[in-house]
Design a protein around this motif. Sequence first.
Motif, short mmCIF file in Angstrom:
data_model
loop_
_atom_site.label_atom_id
_atom_site.label_comp_id
_atom_site.label_asym_id
_atom_site.label_seq_id
_atom_site.Cartn_x
_atom_site.Cartn_y
_atom_site.Cartn_z
N PHE A 70 0.81 -1.22 0.00
CA PHE A 70 0.00 0.00 0.00
C PHE A 70 0.84 1.27 0.00
CE2 PHE A 70 -3.29 -2.90 1.82
CZ PHE A 70 -4.23 -2.70 0.83
N MET A 134 -7.45 1.95 -0.15
CA MET A 134 -7.20 0.50 -0.24
C MET A 134 -8.14 -0.15 -1.26
SD MET A 134 -6.71 -0.12 3.87
CE MET A 134 -6.34 -1.89 3.88
N ARG A 137 -6.71 0.65 -4.63
CA ARG A 137 -5.45 -0.07 -4.87
C ARG A 137 -5.71 -1.56 -5.11
NH1 ARG A 137 -0.76 -0.88 -6.32
NH2 ARG A 137 1.12 -0.79 -5.03
#
Length: 346
Positions: A70, A134, A137
Amino acid sequence: MDILAHAAENIKMKEEYAKLILENENLKRSQVKQVDKGTSIDLSTQRFSCSFQYYTGFLYDRFYNVYNFFVPGVDLPFEFSKNISSLVSFSLEDQLLLVLIKLRQDFDFKHLSNMFGISSQDCSCLFTNWINYMFYRLGSLDIWPHRDIIIENMPEQFKTDYPNTIIIIDGTELKIQRPSSLHRQSQCYSDYKSCTTLKGLVGVDPRVSIVFASMLFSGSISDKEITHRSGFLDTLKSLLQSGKLQEGDGVMADKGFTIEKEINNVRLCLNIPPFVPSSASQMSGPAVAETIKIAKHRVHVERAICRVKQFKLLTNKVSLSLFSCVNQIWLVCCVLTNFMPFLIEK
């Protein structure tokens, strides 16, 4: 005099015991790994270092695999929706740690604010911004491997029984706080759970890695309808066109997925337990054997869903306050399980 000597000896023993506890704690902290760049872990990260799997679902080294995914660089690759002054001294590792603890243990933001020393409002804002990032991603990942890779890594028993079956699908429901609108209550009411729910479709490969996770729908939706509306059939078509699937590859499901016609139209085949013929009072021997064989392999998708629901934010009733990002939370929890060890060894 003996009493005084005994009391003094007790005090000395207590002091030595306390010293041993302190030395043991310092030893544990000294064993905490450092970030790859060599910088020290922040105090709040050290605080949970010995219970990482309980708090986050990951062992310490896997937590840093997730972190490096991340945060591939020095800075956070997104901007917060509003300025949070308390984050100036709040490390990126601790920010991700807070988010994972919220997902895994579903502590309220007041509890998290006490643990990390920032306000509950800042905790809420941090969580929402991180979850959206998140989601972006993880949502950009191609998590469905080529069929050759899936077949190569199939467990031997699965390869023997269903050598061309690429995915196992199942639906699951998340309990939610009851909406105030009667119309919404009716839409989300699940006869199966006897409460208001949201429902998602999950697909796993034979080694039980999640390769498909739909968005969430109202709990009253049927298995057949969610297969249509989730985009699963469209995904199969695009995978066929790209060569990741071949005609004749199989999809395994439960009896509730009466989608054989739809799967055949995509030029794939459906493996579901056989039904009892209307003219018969019970199943034949071969049909019973086929049911047992499918159930033996299909149970693994339920194990994958169980692993997703170990993130207690999805197990407990989802609060209406989180509805704006519930789809993001769901997808993040599903794909995060792929960072964990395989459920089935090859």
